[in-house]
Motif scaffolding. Structure first.
Motif, PDB file in Angstrom:
ATOM      1  N   ASP A  98       0.891  -1.135  -0.029  1.00  0.00           N
ATOM      2  CA  ASP A  98      -0.057  -0.107   0.007  1.00  0.00           C
ATOM      3  C   ASP A  98       0.839   1.304  -0.082  1.00  0.00           C
ATOM      4  O   ASP A  98       0.691   2.070  -0.740  1.00  0.00           O
ATOM      5  N   SER A 125      -4.541   8.905   2.899  1.00  0.00           N
ATOM      6  CA  SER A 125      -6.025   9.207   2.656  1.00  0.00           C
ATOM      7  C   SER A 125      -6.874   8.373   1.560  1.00  0.00           C
ATOM      8  O   SER A 125      -7.924   8.154   1.646  1.00  0.00           O
ATOM      9  N   ILE A 127      -6.059   5.413   0.468  1.00  0.00           N
ATOM     10  CA  ILE A 127      -6.006   3.707   0.495  1.00  0.00           C
ATOM     11  C   ILE A 127      -6.906   3.282   1.571  1.00  0.00           C
ATOM     12  O   ILE A 127      -7.482   4.037   2.719  1.00  0.00           O
ATOM     13  N   GLU A 128      -7.278   2.140   1.636  1.00  0.00           N
ATOM     14  CA  GLU A 128      -8.283   1.697   2.655  1.00  0.00           C
ATOM     15  C   GLU A 128      -7.788   1.589   4.181  1.00  0.00           C
ATOM     16  O   GLU A 128      -6.613   1.311   4.505  1.00  0.00           O
ATOM     17  N   ASP A 129      -8.679   2.216   5.008  1.00  0.00           N
ATOM     18  CA  ASP A 129      -8.067   2.378   6.566  1.00  0.00           C
ATOM     19  C   ASP A 129      -7.131   3.375   6.402  1.00  0.00           C
ATOM     20  O   ASP A 129      -6.303   3.241   7.498  1.00  0.00           O
ATOM     21  N   GLY A 130      -6.832   4.218   5.518  1.00  0.00           N
ATOM     22  CA  GLY A 130      -5.636   5.089   5.673  1.00  0.00           C
ATOM     23  C   GLY A 130      -6.198   6.323   6.285  1.00  0.00           C
ATOM     24  O   GLY A 130      -5.357   6.978   6.949  1.00  0.00           O
ATOM     25  N   ASN A 131      -7.363   6.758   6.398  1.00  0.00           N
ATOM     26  CA  ASN A 131      -7.918   8.011   7.028  1.00  0.00           C
ATOM     27  C   ASN A 131      -7.583   8.127   8.589  1.00  0.00           C
ATOM     28  O   ASN A 131      -7.805   7.097   9.389  1.00  0.00           O
TER      29      ASN A 131
END
Length: 224
Positions: A98, A125, A127-131
């Motif tokens: 990622d 921000s 990518i999945e679960d990146g926030n």
């Protein structure tokens, strides 16, 4: 000057590398070492868990060949090597891709306090679960050497080493001793390591009872 796009290319095009991963979540720390040998299609993962002062180690070899995923695992059920093979499934023997696959524009150079090491802040921000995750990437100018990720819930540190210098094979004795899970006698698994564990709000006796039931089922004709 360091070109982050070249560093990302070098990591993505590498033939092999070793990752050491340390994750802290709710004051619990887990550690693992993952060796990727993409040339041979093999990885080796070693995970360490400490149960009330009793260290437990799990080792897993994963091999991808001819559209099959073959794994050899030890440590889940005593010293037994467990063999499994899944057909029609493919996986990629890569690490934290990622971060590797972010666009160079997602990296902002920041001050590094380590001589000879460059530091970037990466925007996760997209990518999945990146926030909500802060991510810092360290590089020696050629390869990524470390990735740090933090949020309100966890802290993860990944160090990279032996890039293009990591070689993994499945030892012959592992192949010879590995059995399918239905062929293993689980009646002699030692549960003594759970006797003195004292964690608030967890019913140890209930957990042991569930494990005993699982052992009984795995030794049954129905399971086999």
């Amino acid at each position: 000057s360091v070109k982050i796009d070249k560093v990302l290319d070098n990591m993505n095009n590498s033939k092999s590398y070793t990752m050491n991963v340390e994750i802290t979540n709710d004051s619990i720390t887990s550690k693992s070492k993952i060796e990727f040998d993409k040339s041979n299609g093999i990885s080796r993962q070693t995970a360490s868990v400490d149960l009330n002062g009793t260290p437990t180690e799990t080792i897993m070899y994963t091999q991808v060949s001819d559209n099959k995923v073959i794994s050899y695992t030890k440590g889940m059920f005593g010293d037994n090597w467990i063999y499994s093979e899944v057909e029609g499934t493919t996986i990629h023997l890569d690490g934290k891709t990622d971060v590797f696959n972010l666009e160079p524009s997602k990296f902002t150079k920041v001050k590094s306090n380590i001589k000879g090491i460059y530091k970037y802040e990466a925007d996760l921000s997209g990518i999945e679960d990146g926030n909500g995750v802060k991510c810092y990437v360290y590089t020696d100018g050629k390869y990524i050497t470390k990735v740090e990720m933090t949020s309100d819930d966890f802290n993860e540190v990944i160090t990279f080493s032996d890039v293009d210098n990591t070689f993994v094979i499945v030892p012959d004795d592992v192949k010879e001793n590995a059995k399918k899970i239905g062929e293993i006698d689980f009646s002699d698994i030692d549960l003594s390591q759970y006797n003195d564990i004292d964690i608030s709000d967890i019913d140890n006796d209930a957990i042991k009872e569930q494990i005993e039931k699982a052992k009984e089922y795995m030794n049954s004709d129905e399971f086999k």
